[in-house]
Scaffold this motif. Structure first.
Motif, PDB file in Angstrom:
ATOM      1  N   LEU A 193       0.853  -1.183   0.000  1.00 41.22           N
ATOM      2  CA  LEU A 193       0.000   0.000   0.000  1.00 41.22           C
ATOM      3  C   LEU A 193       0.889   1.233   0.000  1.00 41.22           C
ATOM      4  O   LEU A 193       1.808   1.346   0.816  1.00 41.22           O
ATOM      5  CB  LEU A 193      -0.893   0.024   1.246  1.00 41.22           C
ATOM      6  CG  LEU A 193      -1.743   1.280   1.467  1.00 41.22           C
ATOM      7  CD1 LEU A 193      -2.851   1.360   0.418  1.00 41.22           C
ATOM      8  CD2 LEU A 193      -2.343   1.286   2.873  1.00 41.22           C
ATOM      9  N   SER A 194       0.633   2.166  -0.912  1.00 36.41           N
ATOM     10  CA  SER A 194       1.385   3.416  -0.973  1.00 36.41           C
ATOM     11  C   SER A 194       0.586   4.524  -0.298  1.00 36.41           C
ATOM     12  O   SER A 194      -0.618   4.656  -0.526  1.00 36.41           O
ATOM     13  CB  SER A 194       1.685   3.794  -2.426  1.00 36.41           C
ATOM     14  OG  SER A 194       2.521   2.839  -3.041  1.00 36.41           O
ATOM     15  N   VAL A 195       1.288   5.342   0.525  1.00 32.77           N
ATOM     16  CA  VAL A 195       0.639   6.419   1.270  1.00 32.77           C
ATOM     17  C   VAL A 195       1.350   7.734   0.971  1.00 32.77           C
ATOM     18  O   VAL A 195       2.580   7.798   0.947  1.00 32.77           O
ATOM     19  CB  VAL A 195       0.672   6.143   2.786  1.00 32.77           C
ATOM     20  CG1 VAL A 195      -0.014   7.263   3.557  1.00 32.77           C
ATOM     21  CG2 VAL A 195       0.022   4.801   3.108  1.00 32.77           C
ATOM     22  N   GLY A 234      -1.022  13.428  -2.569  1.00 32.61           N
ATOM     23  CA  GLY A 234      -0.800  12.603  -3.742  1.00 32.61           C
ATOM     24  C   GLY A 234       0.296  13.078  -4.667  1.00 32.61           C
ATOM     25  O   GLY A 234       0.522  12.490  -5.720  1.00 32.61           O
ATOM     26  N   THR A 235       1.017  14.140  -4.272  1.00 30.67           N
ATOM     27  CA  THR A 235       2.136  14.601  -5.092  1.00 30.67           C
ATOM     28  C   THR A 235       3.241  13.553  -5.144  1.00 30.67           C
ATOM     29  O   THR A 235       3.829  13.288  -6.197  1.00 30.67           O
ATOM     30  CB  THR A 235       2.695  15.924  -4.552  1.00 30.67           C
ATOM     31  OG1 THR A 235       1.650  16.897  -4.545  1.00 30.67           O
ATOM     32  CG2 THR A 235       3.845  16.423  -5.410  1.00 30.67           C
ATOM     33  N   ILE A 252       5.631   6.660   1.330  1.00 31.91           N
ATOM     34  CA  ILE A 252       5.471   5.627   2.351  1.00 31.91           C
ATOM     35  C   ILE A 252       4.897   4.382   1.696  1.00 31.91           C
ATOM     36  O   ILE A 252       3.872   4.437   1.017  1.00 31.91           O
ATOM     37  CB  ILE A 252       4.544   6.105   3.481  1.00 31.91           C
ATOM     38  CG1 ILE A 252       5.130   7.350   4.155  1.00 31.91           C
ATOM     39  CG2 ILE A 252       4.318   5.002   4.515  1.00 31.91           C
ATOM     40  CD1 ILE A 252       4.170   8.070   5.057  1.00 31.91           C
ATOM     41  N   SER A 253       5.563   3.254   1.901  1.00 30.74           N
ATOM     42  CA  SER A 253       5.107   1.977   1.364  1.00 30.74           C
ATOM     43  C   SER A 253       4.918   1.000   2.525  1.00 30.74           C
ATOM     44  O   SER A 253       5.857   0.744   3.282  1.00 30.74           O
ATOM     45  CB  SER A 253       6.105   1.416   0.361  1.00 30.74           C
ATOM     46  OG  SER A 253       5.669   0.168  -0.151  1.00 30.74           O
ATOM     47  N   HIS A 268      -3.440  10.700   1.074  1.00 29.40           N
ATOM     48  CA  HIS A 268      -3.880   9.914  -0.074  1.00 29.40           C
ATOM     49  C   HIS A 268      -3.285   8.507   0.013  1.00 29.40           C
ATOM     50  O   HIS A 268      -2.201   8.313   0.580  1.00 29.40           O
ATOM     51  CB  HIS A 268      -3.431  10.554  -1.393  1.00 29.40           C
ATOM     52  CG  HIS A 268      -4.277  11.701  -1.842  1.00 29.40           C
ATOM     53  ND1 HIS A 268      -4.518  12.803  -1.065  1.00 29.40           N
ATOM     54  CD2 HIS A 268      -4.943  11.922  -3.017  1.00 29.40           C
ATOM     55  CE1 HIS A 268      -5.282  13.647  -1.714  1.00 29.40           C
ATOM     56  NE2 HIS A 268      -5.560  13.143  -2.903  1.00 29.40           N
ATOM     57  N   VAL A 269      -3.985   7.551  -0.576  1.00 30.18           N
ATOM     58  CA  VAL A 269      -3.488   6.175  -0.663  1.00 30.18           C
ATOM     59  C   VAL A 269      -3.688   5.662  -2.085  1.00 30.18           C
ATOM     60  O   VAL A 269      -4.575   6.123  -2.809  1.00 30.18           O
ATOM     61  CB  VAL A 269      -4.214   5.242   0.332  1.00 30.18           C
ATOM     62  CG1 VAL A 269      -3.851   5.577   1.769  1.00 30.18           C
ATOM     63  CG2 VAL A 269      -5.721   5.290   0.132  1.00 30.18           C
ATOM     64  N   LYS A 270      -2.849   4.700  -2.463  1.00 30.99           N
ATOM     65  CA  LYS A 270      -3.051   4.062  -3.766  1.00 30.99           C
ATOM     66  C   LYS A 270      -2.409   2.682  -3.779  1.00 30.99           C
ATOM     67  O   LYS A 270      -1.550   2.363  -2.941  1.00 30.99           O
ATOM     68  CB  LYS A 270      -2.455   4.914  -4.889  1.00 30.99           C
ATOM     69  CG  LYS A 270      -0.946   4.882  -5.005  1.00 30.99           C
ATOM     70  CD  LYS A 270      -0.487   5.591  -6.289  1.00 30.99           C
ATOM     71  CE  LYS A 270       1.019   5.486  -6.472  1.00 30.99           C
ATOM     72  NZ  LYS A 270       1.446   6.104  -7.761  1.00 30.99           N
ATOM     73  N   CYS A 271      -2.848   1.884  -4.734  1.00 35.00           N
ATOM     74  CA  CYS A 271      -2.203   0.607  -5.031  1.00 35.00           C
ATOM     75  C   CYS A 271      -1.087   0.885  -6.029  1.00 35.00           C
ATOM     76  O   CYS A 271      -1.334   1.494  -7.077  1.00 35.00           O
ATOM     77  CB  CYS A 271      -3.213  -0.366  -5.609  1.00 35.00           C
ATOM     78  SG  CYS A 271      -2.493  -1.907  -6.196  1.00 35.00           S
TER      79      CYS A 271
END
Length: 209
Positions: A81-83, A88-89, A93-94, A112-115
């Motif tokens: 998970l990326s934070v 979101g720039t 954090i992974s 923000h979070v993303k896969c």
């Protein structure tokens, strides 16, 4: 009355153990700070990324209500998970599968979070087994967890399944419950193609102070 904040953090890394206990309190209430809120929940982060749901919290700008703590867990068994703490720039954090992070966040940007794993459309299948194992062409298929949908040569089976790819190019197919393994040998074969939409599940609490 101020809101109390306390916790325990313990890291075991081989033979090394690091434990910390902390305790503090939020500011007392005033006309400019009439409450100490928090947001808590869980969701699935997608490749596109997005802000976590903070409910009624104001999380950025001059009216920001928080400069507090974020505890967030990656609930996947496969895939990180990326934070991002700067809207979101950058996702600096992974969090690996199954692990937890406690982050002190500021008021300037929403979290923000993303896969981090890109979707894969039209991926070729090399083989499937009755035990649910699926192998993709040419070791394609990045490590992670995805929703898989049959695209071509799948015997009209365009149902969606969950696939966990723990080794590059090889994964296990489940029903959408993520528990029941799926036998696709009657529908999928060496000429089949599928679409993979990756995601990372997470659970979190964000405090106002």
């Amino acid at each position: 009355m101020p809101t109390s904040i306390s916790g325990n953090v313990r890291l075991v890394y081989g033979n090394h153990i690091h434990s910390e206990t902390y305790s503090t309190s939020a500011s007392t209430y005033s006309n400019t700070n009439p409450f100490n809120e928090y947001a808590s929940g869980g969701a699935r982060a997608l490749v596109a990324g997005g802000a976590i749901d903070v409910g009624t919290l104001v999380v950025s700008g001059s009216d920001a209500q928080h400069e507090g703590l974020l505890i967030i867990k990656n609930t996947n068994t496969v895939g990180s998970l990326s934070v991002s703490v700067d809207a979101g720039t950058a996702y600096d954090i992974s969090i690996p599968a199954g692990l937890v992070n406690l982050i002190s966040v500021g008021p300037d940007h929403p979290v923000h979070v993303k896969c981090p794993t890109a979707d894969n459309d039209g991926l070729g299948v090399a083989s499937v087994t009755s035990a649910g194992v699926i192998t993709f062409d040419g070791s394609a298929g990045a490590v992670g967890t995805a929703i898989m949908e049959g695209k071509t040569n799948v015997n009209s089976n365009t149902n969606k399944y969950l696939v966990k790819i723990s080794t590059q190019g090889t994964g296990t197919v489940y029903e959408l419950d993520g528990v029941t393994k799926k036998n696709l040998t009657s529908d999928y074969g060496a000429s089949s193609t599928v679409d993979l939409k990756y995601f990372t599940g997470y659970r979190y609490t964000l405090t106002e102070a």
